[in-house]
Design a protein around this motif. Structure first.
Motif, PDB file in Angstrom:
ATOM      1  N   ASP A 158       0.745  -1.218  -0.024  1.00 17.86           N
ATOM      2  CA  ASP A 158       0.023  -0.021  -0.044  1.00 17.86           C
ATOM      3  C   ASP A 158       1.059   1.152   0.076  1.00 17.86           C
ATOM      4  O   ASP A 158       0.597   2.210  -0.733  1.00 17.86           O
ATOM      5  CB  ASP A 158      -0.894  -0.078   1.234  1.00 17.86           C
TER       6      ASP A 158
ATOM      7  N   GLN B 122       1.092   4.158  -2.813  1.00 16.48           N
ATOM      8  CA  GLN B 122       0.773   5.469  -2.442  1.00 16.48           C
ATOM      9  C   GLN B 122       1.847   6.463  -2.941  1.00 16.48           C
ATOM     10  O   GLN B 122       2.078   7.730  -2.670  1.00 16.48           O
ATOM     11  CB  GLN B 122       0.382   5.457  -0.813  1.00 16.48           C
TER      12      GLN B 122
ATOM     13  N   HIS C 238      -6.390   3.020  -6.014  1.00 14.84           N
ATOM     14  CA  HIS C 238      -7.318   3.575  -4.793  1.00 14.84           C
ATOM     15  C   HIS C 238      -8.720   3.738  -5.368  1.00 14.84           C
ATOM     16  O   HIS C 238      -9.798   3.492  -4.488  1.00 14.84           O
ATOM     17  CB  HIS C 238      -6.462   4.726  -4.198  1.00 14.84           C
TER      18      HIS C 238
ATOM     19  N   HIS D  31      -7.693  -2.988   3.468  1.00 13.91           N
ATOM     20  CA  HIS D  31      -7.325  -1.791   2.427  1.00 13.91           C
ATOM     21  C   HIS D  31      -5.969  -2.343   1.737  1.00 13.91           C
ATOM     22  O   HIS D  31      -5.902  -2.307   0.513  1.00 13.91           O
ATOM     23  CB  HIS D  31      -7.204  -0.872   2.972  1.00 13.91           C
TER      24      HIS D  31
ATOM     25  N   CYS E 140      -5.195  -3.088  -2.415  1.00 19.97           N
ATOM     26  CA  CYS E 140      -4.115  -2.264  -3.266  1.00 19.97           C
ATOM     27  C   CYS E 140      -3.154  -3.048  -3.538  1.00 19.97           C
ATOM     28  O   CYS E 140      -2.787  -3.036  -4.803  1.00 19.97           O
ATOM     29  CB  CYS E 140      -3.630  -1.126  -2.312  1.00 19.97           C
TER      30      CYS E 140
END
Ligand SMILES: [Zn+2]
Length: 376
Positions: free
Chosen positions: A184, A188, A253, A267, A271
Motif C-alpha cells: 500500500d 501511495q 485506490h 485496504h 491495493c
C-alpha cells in the motif's frame, strides 16, 4: 511553477520517539481519548486517558460512539495508536468532537457532505504499520455497512496536530501484514507520482520513497526485526502520505474504495492485488494516446527507480512489481470472494470514486473491467 502543500502541524520521526508522546500530549490537551487496540501500551508509557478500544476498520457507528464517549468523559484531545483503522477512527472522532453533529452530516457519497467548518480537536497520530500514511492526510475513511460502501470525512481541518512515526512500533508486524501494508505504501508513492495533480514537491517525496521502498520491502519481509529496513519503510510510508494528501491517487485506490465497501478485505491487501494490473493497463492506455507522453515518461522513471536500471522501460516497472507481489505472497482479489460477476458493479462505482479523478489517463469502461478481471 505553482503548488500548494499542507500537512500535519508537527511531525516527529525516529526510533524511540513514541516515548515523547506524553509530554507532547500535555502541551495540547488535558484529557485524551485513547483510540487503540493497545491502550495498555499507552498506559505503560505514562499516558493516562479514556480508552476507546477499536476492533477492525472504522464505521460510522464506531465514530459516533467515540465522539460521544469523549464528550461524556471530558476529553479535549484524541490520540490514536495503530494502523490506518485506528488513525482514521481517531481523526474522525477529533473532527466530530469539535464540530458536533453526526458523521452522516459530513460524510461524502452516502452522507450530506456538509463542510467541517471548525478545526478538529487536537489529534495525535501514532502509526504502528508502515502503510497508510494516514498520520499526515486530511481524510478518514469510514465504512457504512448498511450502504455497503466506504466514504470519507474530508477537510483541511482534519490534518493531525502531531504525527509521531516511530519505526520500532512496526518491528513486531507479521510478514503478511508487513507485505500488504508495505505494498500500500509503495502504491501511495507510485500513484501520486503519476497523478495528474503531481507537483514539484510531491515528486521529490515520491522519488525518494520509491527508492527506499524498492530496497527495504523485501528486507522487512525476510527479517521483521531489521530496524534499518523498518526505518526506511516507515519513512517511505510517511513520504507517500505527504504526497497523496497533496497530489491525489489513481486507479488502484479508485477500485480499492468500492472493493473495501463490498468485501471483507483489508485496504492494503486490495491495493497490493491491484497495483501491477493498474500499472499494466495505465501504461497500455498511455501508449495508445500520443497526447499523454508525459504520463509515459513518469512511468519510465518509476521503472528506473524500482529496478535500478537506467535503461528500464515502463513495462519493466510493472514486471518488477509483479515479481515483488509473487515473492511477498500477495493474494489475488478472488481470495477475498471477488468474482467476475462483480466486475460491472465495481467498475460503475470505481468510475465515480474520487481517487480515479487523479489517474494519469481517463480509463474507458472496457479498460477498467480489464484491469479488475486481471486482478481477480
Ligand atoms: Zn492506500
Amino acid at each position: 511553477m505553482r503548488f500548494e502543500f499542507a500537512t500535519a502541524t508537527r511531525i516527529v520521526f525516529g526510533p524511540g520517539t513514541v516515548r515523547e508522546v506524553p509530554a507532547a500530549a500535555a502541551e495540547v490537551g488535558r484529557r485524551a481519548l485513547l483510540v487503540t487496540r493497545r491502550s495498555a501500551d499507552l498506559e505503560r508509557m505514562g499516558l493516562a486517558g479514556e480508552p476507546f478500544p477499536i476492533n477492525g476498520e472504522p464505521t460510522v457507528d464506531m465514530v459516533r460512539q467515540g465522539a460521544q464517549l469523549a464528550r461524556e468523559t471530558g476529553c479535549d484531545l484524541v490520540i490514536a495508536l495503530g494502523g490506518g483503522s485506528a488513525i482514521d477512527a481517531g481523526k474522525a472522532i477529533a473532527a466530530l468532537l469539535a464540530n458536533g453533529g453526526d458523521p452522516l452530516d459530513y460524510l461524502e457519497v452516502v452522507g450530506q457532505g456538509r463542510p467541517l467548518d471548525r478545526p478538529s480537536a487536537p489529534f495525535i497520530a501514532i502509526p504502528t504499520t508502515a502503510g497508510t500514511g494516514s498520520e499526515v492526510t486530511r481524510n478518514a475513511v469510514l465504512a457504512s455497512p448498511e450502504h455497503r460502501v466506504k466514504a470519507s470525512l474530508r477537510s483541511p481541518h482534519m490534518l493531525p496536530r502531531l504525527a509521531v512515526v516511530d519505526p520500532e512500533l512496526t518491528l513486531d508486524l507479521p510478514p503478511a501484514l508487513t507485505a500488504s501494508t508495505g505494498l500500500d505504501a509503495l502504491t501511495q508513492l507510485i500513484e501520486p507520482y503519476v497523478s495528474i495533480r503531481a507537483n514539484a514537491l510531491t515528486d521529490l517525496y515520491c522519488a525518494e520513497g520509491m527508492r527506499l521502498a524498492a530496497s527495504a520491502l523485501r528486507r522487512v519481509w525476510r527479517d521483521g526485526h531489521d530496524l534499518a529496513a523498518r526505518t526506511d519503510m516507515a519513512f517511505a510510508s510517511l513520504l507517500g502520505g505527504l504526497a497523496l494528501a497533496n497530489a491525489g491517487l489513481g486507479a488502484v485506490h479508485g477500485f480499492a474504495a468500492p472493493l473495501g465497501g463490498m468485501f471483507d478485505a483489508p485496504h492494503g491487501s486490495l491495493c497490493a492485488a491491484l497495483l501491477p494490473h493498474a500499472m499494466r493497463v495505465n501504461i497500455a492506455a498511455l501508449r495508445a494516446s500520443p497526447s499523454h507522453a508525459d504520463g509515459l515518461l513518469r512511468y519510465t522513471s518509476v521503472a528506473r527507480t524500482l529496478t535500478g536500471h537506467a535503461a528500464a522501460m515502463p513495462e519493466d516497472g510493472t514486471a518488477w512489481v509483479e515479481c515483488l507481489c509473487r515473492d511477498l505472497e500477495i493474494r489475488p482479489l478472488g481470495a477475498y470472494g471477488v468474482r467476475a460477476a462483480d466486475v460491472p458493479a465495481l467498475a460503475d462505482k470505481a468510475a465515480r470514486a474520487s481517487s480515479m479523478k487523479a489517474n494519469p489517463i481517463v480509463l474507458t469502461r472496457g479498460q477498467m473491467e480489464d484491469l479488475l478481471t486481471r486482478a481477480i
